[in-house]
Structures are given as C-alpha cells and as structure tokens.
Motif scaffolding. Structure first.
Motif, mmCIF file in Angstrom:
data_model
loop_
_atom_site.group_PDB
_atom_site.id
_atom_site.type_symbol
_atom_site.label_atom_id
_atom_site.label_comp_id
_atom_site.label_asym_id
_atom_site.label_seq_id
_atom_site.Cartn_x
_atom_site.Cartn_y
_atom_site.Cartn_z
ATOM 1 N N TYR A 13 1.967 13.911 -10.821
ATOM 2 C CA TYR A 13 1.885 15.366 -10.952
ATOM 3 C C TYR A 13 0.415 15.771 -10.843
ATOM 4 C CZ TYR A 13 6.655 15.420 -12.883
ATOM 5 O OH TYR A 13 8.015 15.290 -13.075
ATOM 6 N N ALA A 14 0.092 16.553 -9.840
ATOM 7 C CA ALA A 14 -1.261 17.083 -9.678
ATOM 8 C C ALA A 14 -1.252 18.524 -10.167
ATOM 9 C CB ALA A 14 -1.704 17.005 -8.226
ATOM 10 N N LEU A 15 -1.591 18.705 -11.438
ATOM 11 C CA LEU A 15 -1.590 20.031 -12.057
ATOM 12 C C LEU A 15 -2.963 20.675 -11.923
ATOM 13 C CD1 LEU A 15 0.297 19.108 -15.366
ATOM 14 C CD2 LEU A 15 1.280 19.968 -13.235
ATOM 15 N N HIS A 16 -2.970 21.981 -11.741
ATOM 16 C CA HIS A 16 -4.236 22.710 -11.701
ATOM 17 C C HIS A 16 -5.059 22.372 -12.937
ATOM 18 C CE1 HIS A 16 -7.255 25.751 -11.689
ATOM 19 N NE2 HIS A 16 -6.715 26.418 -12.687
ATOM 20 N N GLN A 17 -6.314 22.017 -12.720
ATOM 21 C CA GLN A 17 -7.179 21.560 -13.807
ATOM 22 C C GLN A 17 -7.859 22.742 -14.499
ATOM 23 O OE1 GLN A 17 -7.447 17.855 -14.464
ATOM 24 N NE2 GLN A 17 -5.515 18.415 -13.486
ATOM 25 N N ALA A 18 -7.055 23.498 -15.252
ATOM 26 C CA ALA A 18 -7.583 24.659 -15.966
ATOM 27 C C ALA A 18 -8.517 24.213 -17.092
ATOM 28 C CB ALA A 18 -6.440 25.492 -16.528
ATOM 29 N N ASN A 19 -8.018 23.367 -17.956
ATOM 30 C CA ASN A 19 -8.767 22.705 -19.018
ATOM 31 C C ASN A 19 -7.822 21.699 -19.674
ATOM 32 O OD1 ASN A 19 -7.399 24.047 -21.400
ATOM 33 N ND2 ASN A 19 -8.345 25.865 -20.477
ATOM 34 N N ASP A 20 -8.371 20.790 -20.455
ATOM 35 C CA ASP A 20 -7.547 19.740 -21.079
ATOM 36 C C ASP A 20 -6.461 20.321 -21.960
ATOM 37 O OD1 ASP A 20 -8.249 17.310 -20.077
ATOM 38 O OD2 ASP A 20 -9.746 16.850 -21.616
ATOM 39 N N PHE A 21 -6.824 21.336 -22.740
ATOM 40 C CA PHE A 21 -5.897 21.928 -23.702
ATOM 41 C C PHE A 21 -4.653 22.469 -22.998
ATOM 42 C CE2 PHE A 21 -4.649 25.453 -26.638
ATOM 43 C CZ PHE A 21 -4.411 24.677 -27.769
ATOM 44 N N MET A 22 -4.859 23.205 -21.916
ATOM 45 C CA MET A 22 -3.739 23.811 -21.208
ATOM 46 C C MET A 22 -2.899 22.760 -20.473
ATOM 47 S SD MET A 22 -3.810 27.108 -18.629
ATOM 48 C CE MET A 22 -4.825 28.022 -19.788
ATOM 49 N N VAL A 23 -3.564 21.832 -19.803
ATOM 50 C CA VAL A 23 -2.827 20.791 -19.084
ATOM 51 C C VAL A 23 -2.003 19.946 -20.048
ATOM 52 C CG1 VAL A 23 -3.052 18.718 -17.649
ATOM 53 C CG2 VAL A 23 -4.470 20.721 -17.167
ATOM 54 N N ASN A 24 -2.548 19.644 -21.221
ATOM 55 C CA ASN A 24 -1.802 18.871 -22.211
ATOM 56 C C ASN A 24 -0.528 19.584 -22.634
ATOM 57 O OD1 ASN A 24 -3.484 16.640 -22.359
ATOM 58 N ND2 ASN A 24 -4.770 17.521 -23.959
ATOM 59 N N TYR A 25 -0.606 20.903 -22.824
ATOM 60 C CA TYR A 25 0.574 21.663 -23.220
ATOM 61 C C TYR A 25 1.617 21.704 -22.110
ATOM 62 C CZ TYR A 25 -0.144 23.420 -27.943
ATOM 63 O OH TYR A 25 -0.249 23.519 -29.302
ATOM 64 N N VAL A 26 1.167 21.861 -20.881
ATOM 65 C CA VAL A 26 2.103 21.860 -19.751
ATOM 66 C C VAL A 26 2.794 20.508 -19.654
ATOM 67 C CG1 VAL A 26 2.310 22.007 -17.241
ATOM 68 C CG2 VAL A 26 0.854 23.630 -18.460
ATOM 69 N N ARG A 27 2.037 19.424 -19.854
ATOM 70 C CA ARG A 27 2.636 18.084 -19.845
ATOM 71 C C ARG A 27 3.710 17.953 -20.919
ATOM 72 N NH1 ARG A 27 -2.783 14.855 -18.738
ATOM 73 N NH2 ARG A 27 -3.097 15.179 -20.955
ATOM 74 N N LYS A 28 3.424 18.488 -22.113
ATOM 75 C CA LYS A 28 4.410 18.420 -23.194
ATOM 76 C C LYS A 28 5.676 19.176 -22.837
ATOM 77 C CE LYS A 28 1.050 17.871 -26.956
ATOM 78 N NZ LYS A 28 0.425 18.509 -28.156
ATOM 79 N N LYS A 29 5.511 20.336 -22.207
ATOM 80 C CA LYS A 29 6.662 21.128 -21.795
ATOM 81 C C LYS A 29 7.476 20.387 -20.741
ATOM 82 C CE LYS A 29 6.389 25.179 -23.977
ATOM 83 N NZ LYS A 29 7.531 25.865 -24.635
ATOM 84 N N LEU A 30 6.799 19.662 -19.872
ATOM 85 C CA LEU A 30 7.473 18.909 -18.816
ATOM 86 C C LEU A 30 8.038 17.584 -19.326
ATOM 87 C CD1 LEU A 30 4.951 19.421 -15.866
ATOM 88 C CD2 LEU A 30 7.331 20.193 -15.903
ATOM 89 N N LYS A 31 7.563 17.167 -20.507
ATOM 90 C CA LYS A 31 7.963 15.886 -21.112
ATOM 91 C C LYS A 31 7.568 14.720 -20.208
ATOM 92 C CE LYS A 31 11.772 17.999 -23.666
ATOM 93 N NZ LYS A 31 13.228 18.031 -23.934
ATOM 94 N N ILE A 32 6.317 14.749 -19.777
ATOM 95 C CA ILE A 32 5.765 13.680 -18.958
ATOM 96 C C ILE A 32 4.480 13.176 -19.607
ATOM 97 C CG2 ILE A 32 6.781 14.501 -16.794
ATOM 98 C CD1 ILE A 32 4.070 15.765 -16.118
ATOM 99 N N SER A 33 4.052 11.985 -19.222
ATOM 100 C CA SER A 33 2.869 11.384 -19.837
ATOM 101 C C SER A 33 1.620 11.646 -19.011
ATOM 102 C CB SER A 33 3.067 9.873 -19.976
ATOM 103 O OG SER A 33 3.016 9.250 -18.701
ATOM 104 N N ALA A 34 0.476 11.449 -19.661
ATOM 105 C CA ALA A 34 -0.806 11.598 -18.980
ATOM 106 C C ALA A 34 -0.992 10.533 -17.909
ATOM 107 C CB ALA A 34 -1.940 11.529 -19.991
ATOM 108 N N ASP A 35 -0.220 9.468 -17.973
ATOM 109 C CA ASP A 35 -0.336 8.393 -16.985
ATOM 110 C C ASP A 35 -0.015 8.875 -15.575
ATOM 111 O OD1 ASP A 35 -1.016 6.610 -18.966
ATOM 112 O OD2 ASP A 35 1.029 5.884 -19.250
ATOM 113 N N ILE A 36 0.911 9.828 -15.470
ATOM 114 C CA ILE A 36 1.290 10.332 -14.139
ATOM 115 C C ILE A 36 0.858 11.778 -13.930
ATOM 116 C CG2 ILE A 36 3.228 8.738 -13.833
ATOM 117 C CD1 ILE A 36 5.106 11.009 -14.647
#
Length: 347
Positions: free
Chosen positions: A262-285
């Motif tokens: 998943y190549a998510l827009h790099q807004a900031n760590d805080f926002m990307v982390n929350y989007v990952r949680k919503k997607l239920k995916i890990s930082a590994d991908i």
C-alpha cells in the motif's frame, strides 16, 4: 467514479530532491525546543528538503524526467503525452506542461496538460495518462508531479513549516498488457480546510491580504499563505480513505489478503498510522518515509516508491492512495511487479 482501464503499464518511477535540508531540531531557537519536539513526535518528520529560490517544481520534475530518459533508455521522440501535476506552476499561464515539452525537447505532436492538484494529484495524473494510453491515443506518457510547497508557507507557521517539503518526480506510463483500476472521489464543501485564500482572481493579493495574523496556537500567516485546518483534514482522512480503498479492492475483485503493498500519501506518521488501523493492515506492507522528506504533496507516492525501491515486496497487487486538498481523494489498483524504481537523485 470507479473504472478499470486496459492495456496500461506503469513502467518506471524516479524522483529528484533538492540538496538543501531543513532539520526540524534547528527550529528550536525559533519556535521553542519543547514545541518542536512535540510536533516532531506527532508527525514523525525529522527533516525536509527545500528547493532553492530560483528552482521551481517544473525544474525539479524536468531533472527527474531527464534522468528517466537515461535510466530507461527511452528516446524523447517516443514520448507522446505529458501530464504535469502541481499546485506551484511556473506561471498562471501558459500551462507549465507546454513549457516542459519544449525544455525536454519532446515532439510537437506531444499532448500536454496541467493538473492543478495537491496530495491526491498523483492519482489524477496516473488516471489521465492511463486514459490516453488505454484509448490508443498515446503509447508513452510522462507524469511529472511535484511541488515547492515551502514557498506557500509563512515562516511563522510552525504547524506547516515542520511538515511540508519540496520534491519533483517522473513516472512513465506506457502501453502494456495490464489492467489498472481507479476510484476517485471529491467533496468541495471542504475546500476551505486546506487553501491559499489570496492570489487568484477571487481574491487577488493586496495590502489587506498581506497582513500577518496569528491563530490560537501561535501560528502566523497572511491570506497569501497556505492554511490548513489540521484536525478537519485528519478527520476527513480517517473517515473516508479506508472506505475508498476497500471499495476499489472489492471492485477489482481482489482478495484483500493478496494486496502486497500500500503506497499511501505521506501526510505524516500520525495520519498514516490511523489510516493503516482503519484498513487493518500492518506497517510492513504500508511503510512511511516522512521522517526524511515530510509531506511532498503530489510527489509523495512516487517518492515513496523511489526511496524504497521495494523489490522485496509482492507488487503484483498494489494499492496507491492520495488524499487532501479539495477535498479530493482517490485510489489506484495496479500490477507493479515489472515496474522499474530508481533511487532519488539530488545533484
């Protein structure tokens, strides 16, 4: 809007970075060390790249494109489309893409277009290029995306100065045998959440728009500068982005477990982390690289690919997602297993 286009390949991606680096810790004497450390902890941004005053986003993208010609051994005469994605064009008119056609010495038969979008802009650039290629109108399209966002930020605005950086990127979209899917959404009711109020024809720059004003968090800016309602943008992102992505995965008839990156827009760590949680995916991908570059607007997704050169990932099923100013957000589903990624250039 949801659609799937045929016979499209994202062939190569690279990026060009300014050599000037702004270290966030160096701003401690200006904003206070406690404030700087607090913002750094929340955003994950340690440093950003800042373009020289005489360098535009078009200049950076041109350098990325010139390098791509050499890296891919593709002739300039083979390029028949050029899409320039930026909120910081060279002029109000003419279109910067037209200027780049001449500077890159491309054929006069090259079709050129500017897309005035920010953080979702790369998605729009890929969509436009893929339309041209899928229709048979073009065989090789350059998508040049980048911004000199630092020029729009008031030095007294620590909330933005410590997040946004400059970058230019180049992506080659060509005729191929793959499918590429898109899901793009818009909501103009949030247009005032991320905006430069003055400078257009609605509100031209004047003495009145140049008055420095301070908000409750002690950030100073004029109406000529970039304004962002951070909380509103965050709430928008965590409520809408994961839905957009999940809808596209379902539309593509993919198994979510098979998405390898998943190549998510790099807004900031805080926002990307929350989007990952919503997607239920890990930082590994769904990795981040904001630490060294910050938010580079329409360049953030291609810069992520260029920076990571993610050969160790399964790239047969990749999701890219951009979101922000507009409000605008969108996702792309593509096979990048044969895409060439080149490390960032800064010379």
């Amino acid at each position: 809007m949801k659609t799937i286009l045929k016979n499209v390949q994202i062939k190569a991606v690279n990026s060009w970075l300014p050599s000037n680096s702004l270290e966030m810790l160096s701003l401690g004497s200006l904003y206070g060390e406690f404030e700087v450390n607090t913002i750094m902890k929340a955003t994950g941004v340690n440093r950003v790249r800042i373009a020289n005053k005489d360098m535009t986003s078009a200049d950076m993208c041109r350098k990325a494109a010139e390098a791509l010609f050499e890296q891919e051994c593709i002739g300039r005469e083979e390029i028949d489309g050029l899409v320039f994605v930026s909120q910081t064009p060279d002029y109000i008119l003419p279109a910067t893409s037209i200027l780049l056609q001449e500077k890159l010495m491309l054929s006069k038969d090259t079709v050129c277009i500017d897309i005035h979008y920010g953080c979702s802009g790369y998605i729009y650039g890929l969509f436009q290029a893929s339309l041209w290629v899928s229709s048979g109108a073009c065989k090789n399209v350059l998508v040049l995306s980048g911004d000199t966002t630092s020029r729009m930020i008031n030095p007294n605005d620590k909330s933005l100065r410590m997040v946004f950086g400059d970058c230019g990127t180049s992506t080659l979209v060509s005729k191929g045998s793959d499918l590429i899917g898109f899901h793009i959404q818009s909501d103009g009711s949030g247009s005032d959440r991320l905006i430069v109020p003055a400078g257009g024809f609605r509100l031209p720059c004047s003495e009145e728009t140049s008055v420095l004003e301070w908000d409750e968090d002690h950030n100073g800016r004029t109406k000529n500068d970039l304004f962002m309602d951070g909380i509103a943008i965050f709430n928008f992102a965590i409520s809408q982005v994961h839905k957009n992505i999940n809808t596209l995965i379902e539309y593509m008839e993919w198994n979510k477990a098979d998405v390898g990156f998943y190549a998510l827009h790099q807004a900031n760590d805080f926002m990307v982390n929350y989007v990952r949680k919503k997607l239920k995916i890990s930082a590994d991908i769904a990795p981040t690289n904001v630490s060294n570059f910050g938010n580079t607007g329409p360049a953030s997704i291609p810069l992520l690919f260029s920076d990571l050169c993610p050969a160790e990932y399964n790239l047969k099923k990749v999701i890219m997602c951009g979101f922000g100013v507009g409000l605008s957000w969108g996702s792309v589903a593509a096979n990048l297993s044969n895409t060439h990624f080149y490390q960032p250039i800064n010379k």
